[in-house]
Write an enzyme that holds these catalytic residues in place. Structure first.
Site, PDB file in Angstrom:
ATOM      1  N   HIS A 161      -2.700   0.219  -7.994  1.00 38.72           N
ATOM      2  CA  HIS A 161      -2.688  -0.173  -6.577  1.00 38.72           C
ATOM      3  C   HIS A 161      -3.527   0.790  -5.731  1.00 38.72           C
ATOM      4  O   HIS A 161      -3.701   0.551  -4.545  1.00 38.72           O
ATOM      5  CB  HIS A 161      -1.243  -0.205  -6.083  1.00 38.72           C
ATOM      6  N   ASP A 162      -3.991   1.874  -6.324  1.00 39.66           N
ATOM      7  CA  ASP A 162      -4.804   2.849  -5.581  1.00 39.66           C
ATOM      8  C   ASP A 162      -6.293   2.767  -5.908  1.00 39.66           C
ATOM      9  O   ASP A 162      -7.105   3.366  -5.212  1.00 39.66           O
ATOM     10  CB  ASP A 162      -4.357   4.281  -5.923  1.00 39.66           C
TER      11      ASP A 162
ATOM     12  N   GLU B 263       2.220  11.291 -12.183  1.00 40.00           N
ATOM     13  CA  GLU B 263       0.920  11.023 -11.558  1.00 40.00           C
ATOM     14  C   GLU B 263       0.285  12.366 -11.238  1.00 40.00           C
ATOM     15  O   GLU B 263       0.784  13.109 -10.388  1.00 40.00           O
ATOM     16  CB  GLU B 263       1.059  10.201 -10.276  1.00 40.00           C
TER      17      GLU B 263
ATOM     18  N   ASP C 111       5.445  10.240  -8.452  1.00 38.26           N
ATOM     19  CA  ASP C 111       4.335  10.214  -7.513  1.00 38.26           C
ATOM     20  C   ASP C 111       3.796  11.635  -7.269  1.00 38.26           C
ATOM     21  O   ASP C 111       4.568  12.572  -7.055  1.00 38.26           O
ATOM     22  CB  ASP C 111       4.843   9.614  -6.196  1.00 38.26           C
TER      23      ASP C 111
ATOM     24  N   ASP D 259       7.104 -13.674  -4.112  1.00 37.35           N
ATOM     25  CA  ASP D 259       8.078 -13.751  -3.022  1.00 37.35           C
ATOM     26  C   ASP D 259       9.093 -14.841  -3.366  1.00 37.35           C
ATOM     27  O   ASP D 259       8.698 -15.930  -3.798  1.00 37.35           O
ATOM     28  CB  ASP D 259       7.318 -14.086  -1.729  1.00 37.35           C
TER      29      ASP D 259
ATOM     30  N   ASP E 277       9.396  -9.682  -3.704  1.00 35.66           N
ATOM     31  CA  ASP E 277      10.735  -9.078  -3.726  1.00 35.66           C
ATOM     32  C   ASP E 277      11.304  -9.070  -5.142  1.00 35.66           C
ATOM     33  O   ASP E 277      10.690  -9.577  -6.093  1.00 35.66           O
ATOM     34  CB  ASP E 277      11.661  -9.823  -2.746  1.00 35.66           C
TER      35      ASP E 277
ATOM     36  N   ASP F 159       9.359 -14.852   3.016  1.00 36.28           N
ATOM     37  CA  ASP F 159       8.996 -13.941   4.116  1.00 36.28           C
ATOM     38  C   ASP F 159       7.614 -13.331   3.930  1.00 36.28           C
ATOM     39  O   ASP F 159       7.240 -12.382   4.614  1.00 36.28           O
ATOM     40  CB  ASP F 159      10.058 -12.852   4.288  1.00 36.28           C
TER      41      ASP F 159
ATOM     42  N   ASP G  10       9.621   4.170  -9.372  1.00 44.56           N
ATOM     43  CA  ASP G  10       8.675   5.133  -8.812  1.00 44.56           C
ATOM     44  C   ASP G  10       9.485   6.190  -8.073  1.00 44.56           C
ATOM     45  O   ASP G  10      10.241   5.860  -7.165  1.00 44.56           O
ATOM     46  CB  ASP G  10       7.744   4.389  -7.839  1.00 44.56           C
TER      47      ASP G  10
HETATM   48  C1  NOJ Z   1       0.121   8.083  -4.774  1.00 42.49           C
HETATM   49  C2  NOJ Z   1       0.451   6.637  -4.609  1.00 42.49           C
HETATM   50  O1  NOJ Z   1       0.061   5.946  -5.754  1.00 42.49           O
HETATM   51  C3  NOJ Z   1      -0.246   6.169  -3.357  1.00 42.49           C
HETATM   52  O2  NOJ Z   1      -0.224   4.784  -3.220  1.00 42.49           O
HETATM   53  C4  NOJ Z   1       0.383   6.867  -2.181  1.00 42.49           C
HETATM   54  O3  NOJ Z   1      -0.301   6.535  -0.998  1.00 42.49           O
HETATM   55  C5  NOJ Z   1       0.364   8.377  -2.362  1.00 42.49           C
HETATM   56  N1  NOJ Z   1       0.717   8.789  -3.676  1.00 42.49           N
HETATM   57  C6  NOJ Z   1       1.336   9.027  -1.430  1.00 42.49           C
HETATM   58  O4  NOJ Z   1       2.645   8.797  -1.866  1.00 42.49           O
END
Ligand code: NOJ
Length: 532
Positions: free
Chosen positions: A332-333, A271, A208, A29, A37, A33, A106
């Site tokens: 991140h997933d 993806e 995505d 950051d 960013d 905030d 992305d």
């Molecule tokens: C895959 C993304 O990596 C994930 O974080 C997201 O929630 C879903 N696609 C929906 O866009």
């Protein structure tokens, strides 16, 4: 076998390079905030250059109500004020390029935000010209949803719109309506989006949920999943046979590719979460598809040598001619590497990821070995966890802020971070690890340096050796050089497997000099085979 066509000077950057994923909310950051960013990322570019990666992939930075933290895009060609301005973006891109770093954005084509002007128009009336930009259907015969499709975040994939008396489809949240990619106007508008960013100089896109974009004509019910158990999450009640992976998707990917190719060496990463042979189709059929269909197999692979060996062999064998491999181990997933394997094996995993053949994608914070993070109940932010709590689907633990130093909040922000940091941040941060040759960060830096210095590692061939029950063994070759990688996947000392050759130790995950013929507990080795 050596491939003489591979010359480090001429292979595309994304074949020899390493991608590093930044989750912008949690990287740095710069304005207090509590959310990361673009200015913050720019401040940390020297860190990334020093780390030794080649390309940065930014999770979405576009205007968004943040229902799914940016994967709900309300304007595909802007920057969310939370992250900065388009000028900040141009500055970041130029600063990255000055350091020789590529920047990948992305692209979220399957769905927009329900606040996107396209959707606002689409839902405004049944005869709005954009009505067909999204997927609207009448209620089923019983007055319920038009079919049995389930959102990836649980519940029906259909939302009733009272005002116009129809349902719209959303594969994810109801705030993320699916676009209708069978409508040529949608295709044209989205190709314009790609042009907009390519013209600005971005080096590529991660696309995505590419395999979701086209649905079967007629939207038939999906088959019920006979193996469903509630702990899997509702999404798996049905198999996504008709809602994803339709043959027409390959035309779409080919159109994206044709556009990217017009700009020179730009990268498209798709993806796609599908079984191996279906995944391979995304390299393209009659026309080229994406350059790299993400290969997530390491994310869920059981950590044993026999399994990994077979998995790598099958993947290599399935690649189409000219198809360049790639490997992903976290994002991140998905859970963090050290959360899954523990710190000692996370070091071995780093060596695996950075010595396999193919482009690796690293995820921010894994280079610090961030492990399990408990998110206190009141601080859960991930809509997936909020909708289906307590079954381990939540993604917040992998999205916590980076820790840079011992300043408050790890130097991430002067404000209270949007998610808590990992508990051990006062000792597990960039500053403490930078000065420690035994740290995870130093290990990643050494591995990345070696990978860059040795074409055998970046673009060489791979040969899987027999290994042993606990040792994964393979060789990478380029020109006359032959590197042997021996990975002890156990916490016990192991003998080198049969067939391992002696050679100069280029690196050990444990640092100090290993004993010839033996791997210490949790040790990975890279050796230059004698005479090569
Ligand atoms: C895959 C993304 O990596 C994930 O974080 C997201 O929630 C879903 N696609 C929906 O866009």
């Amino acid at each position: 076998m050596d491939d003489p066509a591979l010359d480090p000077a001429t292979v595309p950057w994304w074949e020899r390079g390493v991608i590093y994923q930044i989750y912008p909310r949690s990287f740095q950051d710069s304005d207090g905030d509590a959310v990361g960013d673009l200015g913050g990322i720019e401040q940390r570019l020297d860190y990334l250059a020093e780390l030794g990666i080649d390309a940065i992939w930014l999770s979405p930075i576009f205007p968004s109500p943040m229902a799914d933290f940016g994967y709900d895009v309300a304007d595909y060609i802007g920057i969310d004020p939370l992250f900065g301005t388009i000028e900040d973006f141009d500055k970041l891109l130029a600063a990255a390029h000055e350091r020789g770093l590529k920047l990948i954005l992305d692209f979220v084509p399957n769905h927009s935000s329900d606040q996107h002007p396209w959707f606002l128009e689409s839902r405004s009336s049944r005869d709005n010209p954009k009505r067909d930009w999204y997927i609207w259907r009448d209620a089923g015969p019983d007055g319920g949803p038009p079919n049995n499709w389930i959102s990836d975040f649980g519940g029906s994939a259909w939302e009733w719109d009272e005002a116009t008396g129809q349902y719209y489809l959303h594969a994810f949240l109801k705030e993320q309506p699916d676009l209708n990619w069978r409508n040529p106007e949608v295709r044209a508008a989205m190709l314009d989006v790609l042009r907009f960013w390519f013209d600005r100089g971005v080096d590529g896109f991660r696309i995505d949920v590419l395999w979701h974009c086209i649905k079967a004509e007629g939207l038939p019910d999906n088959p019920v999943n006979p193996d469903y158990r509630p702990e899997m999450g509702e999404k798996l009640k049905v198999l996504q046979t008709h809602s994803t992976h339709q043959p027409e998707i390959h035309d779409l990917a080919a159109d994206f590719r044709a556009l990217a190719d017009r700009y020179g060496e730009r990268l498209l990463v798709g993806e796609i979460v599908l079984p191996l042979h279906e995944l391979m189709a995304y390299y393209g059929r009659d026309r080229p598809g994406v350059h790299l269909p993400f290969n997530f197999q390491l994310v869920e692979a059981p950590w044993n040598a026999a399994y990994l060996r077979a998995m790598i062999a099958d993947y290599e064998a399935a690649l189409p001619p000219g198809g360049w491999p790639n490997w992903v181990m976290a994002s991140h997933d998905y859970p963090r590497i050290a959360a899954k394997l523990g710190e000692a094996q996370a070091r071995v995993a780093a060596m695996l990821l950075l010595t396999l053949r193919g482009t690796p994608t690293l995820y921010q914070g894994d280079e610090l070995g961030i492990g399990k993070v408990e998110i206190p109940p009141g601080r859960v932010r991930d809509p997936k966890e909020l909708r289906e709590p307590g079954i381990g689907l939540g993604r917040d633990p992998s999205r916590t802020p980076m820790a840079w130093d011992s300043a408050p909040n790890g130097g991430f922000s002067t404000g209270q971070p949007w998610l808590p940091l990992h508990d051990d941040w006062p000792t597990r941060n960039v500053s403490t690890q930078e000065d420690d040759p035994g740290s995870m960060l130093s290990l990643y830096r050494r591995l990345l340096r070696l990978r860059r210095a040795e074409p055998a590692l970046s673009i060489g061939s791979i040969q899987l050796d027999q290994g042993s029950e606990h040792v994964l063994a393979y060789r990478r070759r380029y020109g006359g050089a032959q590197l042997q990688i021996l990975l002890n996947l156990s916490g016990t000392e192991r003998q080198w497997p049969q067939g391992a050759q002696s050679g100069a130790v280029l690196m050990s995950t444990l640092g100090s000099q290993p004993a010839e013929g033996w791997l210490r507990p949790d040790e990975g080795l890279i050796l230059r085979v004698a005479g090569s």
